[in-house]
Design an enzyme around this catalytic site. Sequence first.
Site, PDB file in Angstrom:
ATOM      1  N   LYS A 276       0.845  -1.193   0.000  1.00 29.39           N
ATOM      2  CA  LYS A 276       0.000   0.000   0.000  1.00 29.39           C
ATOM      3  C   LYS A 276       0.885   1.250   0.000  1.00 29.39           C
ATOM      4  CE  LYS A 276      -3.919   1.772   2.764  1.00 29.39           C
ATOM      5  NZ  LYS A 276      -4.752   1.438   3.938  1.00 29.39           N
TER       6      LYS A 276
ATOM      7  N   SER B 128      -9.599   1.372   2.964  1.00 27.00           N
ATOM      8  CA  SER B 128      -8.787   2.244   2.132  1.00 27.00           C
ATOM      9  C   SER B 128      -7.765   1.490   1.294  1.00 27.00           C
ATOM     10  CB  SER B 128      -8.062   3.256   3.022  1.00 27.00           C
ATOM     11  OG  SER B 128      -7.192   2.595   3.937  1.00 27.00           O
TER      12      SER B 128
ATOM     13  N   SER C 163      -9.791  -1.285   6.918  1.00 20.64           N
ATOM     14  CA  SER C 163      -9.231  -0.989   5.602  1.00 20.64           C
ATOM     15  C   SER C 163      -8.501  -2.133   4.915  1.00 20.64           C
ATOM     16  CB  SER C 163      -8.290   0.221   5.694  1.00 20.64           C
ATOM     17  OG  SER C 163      -9.024   1.393   5.922  1.00 20.64           O
TER      18      SER C 163
END
Length: 475
Positions: free
Chosen positions: A77, A152, A176
């Site tokens: 990420k 996310s 997330s």
Amino acid sequence: MAKIYSSLNGIRNGLQSGKITVVSLVKNCLAQIKLNAHLNAFNEVFKQEALARAKEVDLRLQQGAAGKLAGMVIAIKDNICYKGHKVSASSKILEGFTSIYSSTIVERLLAEDAIIIGRCNCDEFAMGATNETSYFGPVKNFADVTRVSGGSSGGTAVAVQANMCHAAIGTDTGGSVRQPASFCGLIGLKPTYGRISRHGIIAYASSFDQVGPITRSIEDAALLLQIMAGIDEYDSTLAQKPVPAYADDLKASTTTKKIAYLQEALLSPGVDVEVKAALIIAIEKLRKEGHTVTAVSFEYLDHLVPAYYVLATAEASSNLARYDGVHYGYRSPAATDLVSTYKKSRSEGFGKEAKRRIMLGTFVLSAGYYDAYYAKAQKVRRLIRDKTNQILQEYDFILVPSAPEPAPPIGKIQKDPVVNYMADIFTVQASLAGVPAISLPVGNNSKGLPLGLQLLAKHFEEQELLNFSKYFLQL
């Protein structure tokens, strides 16, 4: 279409037989990334570096000196620092910033010969449930490009979903990792708070943030957890507990368990009919197998999201104060003095949702409102933690949906921030209580959209959680 490997075990078998090489695996992933560029999963691909590293790993495999992750291509990420590489948390405010050190988890993954193929798109500073707040635009769901990927960690989930890598590492603050894994038909694990080092992870809400893997198999989730977990002198919030051999000790549970499910998940009109049906099917299967599955009431359900967002935004307003246009990252060209540098750089550099959460957090911490909001939310958090622990004292696991609905259409819930925040209704409980939780795929709905269910366990009982998850997926 490149072959989809369900786990590292399949990859290692191919490597040992000589049918594939690490270089060929990386090339296949790069081909899939190019083919699926329209999904917008990656902010940057480390093409040449990944190929060069693959050659080195192939050589180590020939010499019999390769690490435990040799052959696994991983995406990270874009809020995880990797020395010499850009990291932006998908925000304009960190435009052009290159990390001067690697996060602890990146160092541990590389030490075991993982190939990091790129950094993935995410909601700006991990603030979002749909991956639509990113400066680089939304990530599209591989199952249906008109749908969101979840957030996310949307890019990391879609990268695995579309076979652009074998596994990915995201962060989970309020769901997330688990929610996008659910939307993409994958496994998403949030370990106990304090199990994995947060050193080198761009902070959103420090008392919630936790690193977690997104994988196709329980075996890979267990192995990645085993490698990333453990004491780190750079993170004082880590538990001083030895790391079990999660992967080595992984075996499907054979004993009957006591499982609680939240009755509100079936009674609430806000939960999708097919999500409820998936939960009912799981309950019936477990009961048929001899497990005790009981409905429990969680009287604080309506307080979960408000308490979480008061606390998380308060921490965000503090953590994001460092992005000021002075030290690094974006600086407004229209700035004329110190004050205008702060004001213009921050107003131009942060997106709408990040600014909303910074202002909300600043408000709840301000004089006159601190006791009414922040202090009260801390008390509610304790009540939620105590109630969750109380249930887990009586039961082995808590079973709930990962999300109240399958992946919604792009643009649908961004129009109303409250609806957006309510997407976290079933994931924030584990975050507030600090307990481990895992999202498991349970098939698709009538429109072909993936659905997921979530299991919560006691603090630091990841081994039991993984073992039961392995069993659960075989039902």
